[in-house]
Design a protein around this motif. Structure first.
Motif, PDB file in Angstrom:
ATOM      1  N   HIS A 105     -48.597 -27.104 -32.963  1.00 49.32           N
ATOM      2  CA  HIS A 105     -48.991 -26.209 -31.929  1.00 49.32           C
ATOM      3  C   HIS A 105     -48.140 -25.186 -31.401  1.00 49.32           C
ATOM      4  CE1 HIS A 105     -52.364 -29.126 -31.372  1.00 49.32           C
ATOM      5  NE2 HIS A 105     -52.891 -28.146 -30.521  1.00 49.32           N
ATOM      6  N   CYS A 140     -51.580 -33.349 -32.450  1.00 51.64           N
ATOM      7  CA  CYS A 140     -52.789 -33.472 -33.389  1.00 51.64           C
ATOM      8  C   CYS A 140     -52.408 -33.597 -34.761  1.00 51.64           C
ATOM      9  CB  CYS A 140     -53.503 -32.210 -33.290  1.00 51.64           C
ATOM     10  SG  CYS A 140     -54.221 -31.958 -31.391  1.00 51.64           S
ATOM     11  N   CYS A 146     -59.629 -25.696 -32.713  1.00 49.34           N
ATOM     12  CA  CYS A 146     -60.018 -26.089 -33.962  1.00 49.34           C
ATOM     13  C   CYS A 146     -61.596 -25.738 -34.089  1.00 49.34           C
ATOM     14  CB  CYS A 146     -59.855 -27.587 -34.094  1.00 49.34           C
ATOM     15  SG  CYS A 146     -58.341 -28.145 -34.501  1.00 49.34           S
ATOM     16  N   CYS A 163     -54.992 -23.676 -28.599  1.00 51.53           N
ATOM     17  CA  CYS A 163     -55.384 -24.559 -27.258  1.00 51.53           C
ATOM     18  C   CYS A 163     -55.049 -24.051 -26.164  1.00 51.53           C
ATOM     19  CB  CYS A 163     -54.987 -26.027 -27.419  1.00 51.53           C
ATOM     20  SG  CYS A 163     -55.748 -27.079 -28.944  1.00 51.53           S
TER      21      CYS A 163
HETATM   22  S1  MSK Z   1     -55.547 -28.675 -32.576  1.00 55.69           S
HETATM   23  S2  MSK Z   1     -56.418 -30.428 -29.225  1.00 55.69           S
HETATM   24  S3  MSK Z   1     -57.640 -31.080 -32.382  1.00 55.69           S
HETATM   25  S4  MSK Z   1     -58.563 -28.302 -30.905  1.00 55.69           S
HETATM   26 FE1  MSK Z   1     -55.326 -27.606 -30.802  1.00 55.69          FE
HETATM   27 FE2  MSK Z   1     -57.751 -28.847 -32.568  1.00 55.69          FE
HETATM   28 FE3  MSK Z   1     -58.168 -30.436 -30.326  1.00 55.69          FE
HETATM   29 FE4  MSK Z   1     -55.905 -30.629 -31.592  1.00 55.69          FE
END
Ligand code: MSK
Length: 656
Positions: A264, A336, A479, A532
């Motif tokens: 991130h 993530c 995502c 995000c």
């Molecule tokens: S990376 S928080 S899987 S959107 Fe931001 Fe994707 Fe959700 Fe992680």
């Protein structure tokens, strides 16, 4: 029956590249989330409903027909509400930790302690400072930055006195009045996290309404930490602007050193991209044609938005990227990152490089990233990938030839510039006029993750296409944006294919007015606004529209949808969207329905108090219908209120 069969099928994705990798590796013994999801069935219904309490170690206590309360006497509604608060806190902590990391990096810039980072955009610095009421007149960038960093640090640590500055200065004043009236206006992030953890300790708050309100207060701290992260990243690296790229696994290059950047925080990934550009010759010395960086999840979104780095894939298929056999290093920072990537990498030659002290994976290669030696550390990381290129086993390389063109990089500044080419004096009137005249129905923010409880990418895709056909202007982050990038919805071909007549006319008007700026490119169907934390950019757009219409945000026909929500961060984002006045669709029901009372607050009472509310709906077609209905209701009301105000020469009604 059909759904039962689907549940047993490991090919739970509509991404053709992911399907190809799954097919190619069937029976290979390499285990991924797609397999583990099947092994996990059936999942616990008590957990799914939120009525399992593990807060004290007399538990776990489950609410059943036989046991209507936990051992301490906590009712189902207390258990569900406490679990909800703690889930929001997980998201708030993650985003705020990211925001704090960025703040500390900028603090080091202000103090002159780092040589590899600086102020890339002094104009953005001034804009943010002025918004935060920090004086800029006759002061150096360093002086302004120091005050801004101090204010951000206060927003993390203040105990009382003033309210959260970033929240207060970025939303419409009516929202702040509402939060003060409901006693959910936070002083600071860290204070709120501590008081919420105390409030949810065994033997503390048992009142579900009080707990849900605290969840919203914690969620507002999530918003604060995210907004700080976005603003300060823009000052460090510049606000994103539209640039072209390509996405999906076909962006891997057989003859190049492939580095996947996952996580991130752009503090590390920006530097790795820069280092890789400088080290092409080192790669050639080991027989590669060069180095290619590509992104996964939100660090991927960050470097796509600012550097045009190609997205490789999104959350759920992160392990599958390794199974192409062509990823030489996967460099991860925070959030993530499935621990499962390490076991998959051990079946190939890929090196997993962890870099942050609070996000390590056993057996991975750890390089302690240090901002004071950022370029040196980034080069060390890239060198591991170059060396590892030599270990690649050509017999295991299989790159699906799937990729799609895209345009991304729509920061609010970039978006405003596009609109200003049509109406320089009132850029947002371009949207409000389009809504009032019926060209657009409204807007939807697509956000959030992937979740194996629904087939990978399917709900994101189906709902976006359905709403675009119905003249909803779609923006996306996280995502969700990854899905659209991979599956070809972030380009102008998708406008031709899917946009309704009104949306097409709106986008074409922007294309026409921005011909020179777009340098031969055309605008996409869906506007990618970032990672995000950049959901705050998407919310700033709502604030801008509310200001243009001179209304509170619950009147604005703008909804959010997280069709495949997964993480605690998605729960906290959804919660602040509700508090800030949005209808929020969630496509995977969170663990709340175990308490009809808490469920009722989320679905209905929230609307009465805040104007925003949740909608749970797994079926993507039905979800599209509900979202459309929610937006149409707002548009209709807004028009009626405007007509009444004009006819009777009164103020616009404040109700929603
Ligand atoms: S990376 S928080 S899987 S959107 Fe931001 Fe994707 Fe959700 Fe992680």
């Amino acid at each position: 029956m059909a759904e039962k069969k689907k549940e047993k099928d490991r090919n739970r994705t509509i991404d053709p590249a992911a399907l190809e990798v799954l097919a190619k590796t069937e029976g290979s013994g390499v285990e991924t989330a797609y397999d583990r999801y099947l092994n996990m069935q059936p999942q616990c219904n008590y957990g799914n409903a939120g009525i399992c309490c593990t807060i004290c170690i007399q538990g776990p206590c489950r609410i059943t027909k036989k046991a209507s309360k936990g051992i301490c006497g906590a009712a189902g509604y207390t258990i569900v509400a406490r679990n909800l608060v703690r889930s929001v806190l997980g998201g708030t902590s993650a985003h705020s930790d990211h925001g704090l990391h960025t703040t500390l990096a900028l603090s080091a810039v202000a103090e002159g302690h780092v040589k590899d980072y600086g102020i890339t955009d002094p104009e953005k610095l001034k804009r943010v400072a002025e918004r935060m009421e920090i004086s800029t007149e006759g002061r150096s960038d360093q002086e302004i930055l120091k005050d801004l960093v101090d204010l951000a640090l206060e927003d993390f640590s203040r105990i009382n006195g003033k309210y959260s500055a970033w929240l207060e200065k970025t939303v419409v004043p009516e929202r702040i009045e509402k939060f003060i009236e409901c006693n959910i206006m936070p002083y600071s992030i860290h204070r709120t996290i501590a008081e919420s953890m105390a409030q949810t300790h065994m033997g503390m708050d048992a009142d579900p309404v009080n707990l849900v309100f605290q969840a919203l207060k914690a969620a507002l701290c999530d918003y604060t930490g995210m907004h700080i992260a976005t603003d300060l990243s823009d000052i460090l690296f510049g606000p994103p602007s539209p640039s072209a790229s390509e996405a999906n696994m076909g962006v891997l290059e057989e003859n190049m050193v492939n580095i996947a950047l996952h996580g991130h925080n752009p503090i590390l990934s920006e530097m790795v991209v820069k280092a890789a550009r400088e080290m092409q010759d080192e790669a050639k010395a080991v027989g590669a044609e060069g180095i290619k960086c590509m992104g996964i999840c939100c660090t991927g979104n960050e470097v796509l938005m600012r550097q045009g780095v190609a997205p490789l894939t999104n959350f759920l298929s992160q392990e599958l990227a390794i199974m192409t056999g062509a990823v030489d290093a996967m460099v991860v920072d925070v959030q993530c990152i499935m621990p499962g990537i390490q076991s998959v990498a051990e079946c190939y030659h890929t090196k997993i490089i962890t870099t942050i002290p609070n996000a390590k994976i056993p057996s991975s290669y750890y390089i302690d990233f240090d901002e004071k030696r950022a370029m040196e550390k980034a080069k060390e990381i890239v060198r591991v990938a170059i060396e590892n290129f030599k270990e690649r086993d050509p017999s295991k390389v299989h790159i699906p030839q799937v990729k799609n063109k895209l345009i991304a990089g729509f920061s609010l500044e970039a978006f405003e510039e596009l609109l200003a080419s049509v109406n320089p004096d009132e850029p947002y009137k371009v949207i409000t006029d389009a809504v009032e005249q019926g060209e657009l129905e409204g807007l939807v923010l697509f956000a959030g993750c992937n979740n194996l409880k629904v087939p990978h990418d399917e709900s994101h895709y189906t709902i976006a296409v359905e709403l675009a056909k119905n003249n909803i202007l779609p923006v996306a982050t996280g995502c969700a944006a990854g899905t659209y990038a991979k599956l070809g919805l972030l380009n102008s071909d998708a406008v031709e294919k899917y946009a309704g007549e009104g949306l097409k006319a709106f986008i074409n008007r922007l294309n026409e007015a921005n011909k020179e700026k777009l340098k031969g490119e055309k605008l996409p169907l869906i506007f990618h606004m970032g990672s995000c934390v950049d959901n705050t950019r998407a919310y700033d757009l709502m604030t801008a529209l509310a200001r243009q219409w001179k209304v509170d945000t619950p009147k604005v026909p703008y909804a959010a949808s997280a069709p495949e929500a997964m993480s605690e961060k998605a729960v906290s984002i959804g919660s602040w969207c509700v508090a800030l006045g949005m209808p929020v669709h969630v496509g995977v029901v969170p663990p709340i329905p175990g308490s009809p009372l808490v469920d009722g607050i989320a679905l209905q009472i929230a609307q009465d108090v805040y104007g925003g509310y949740f909608m749970w709906e797994e079926d993507p077609k039905e979800a599209s219908r509900k979202l459309l209905e929610a937006i149409r209701e707002r548009t209709w009301k807004l028009r009626v209120h405007k007509m009444a105000a004009e006819k009777y020469e009164t103020e616009l009604s404040a109700t929603w």
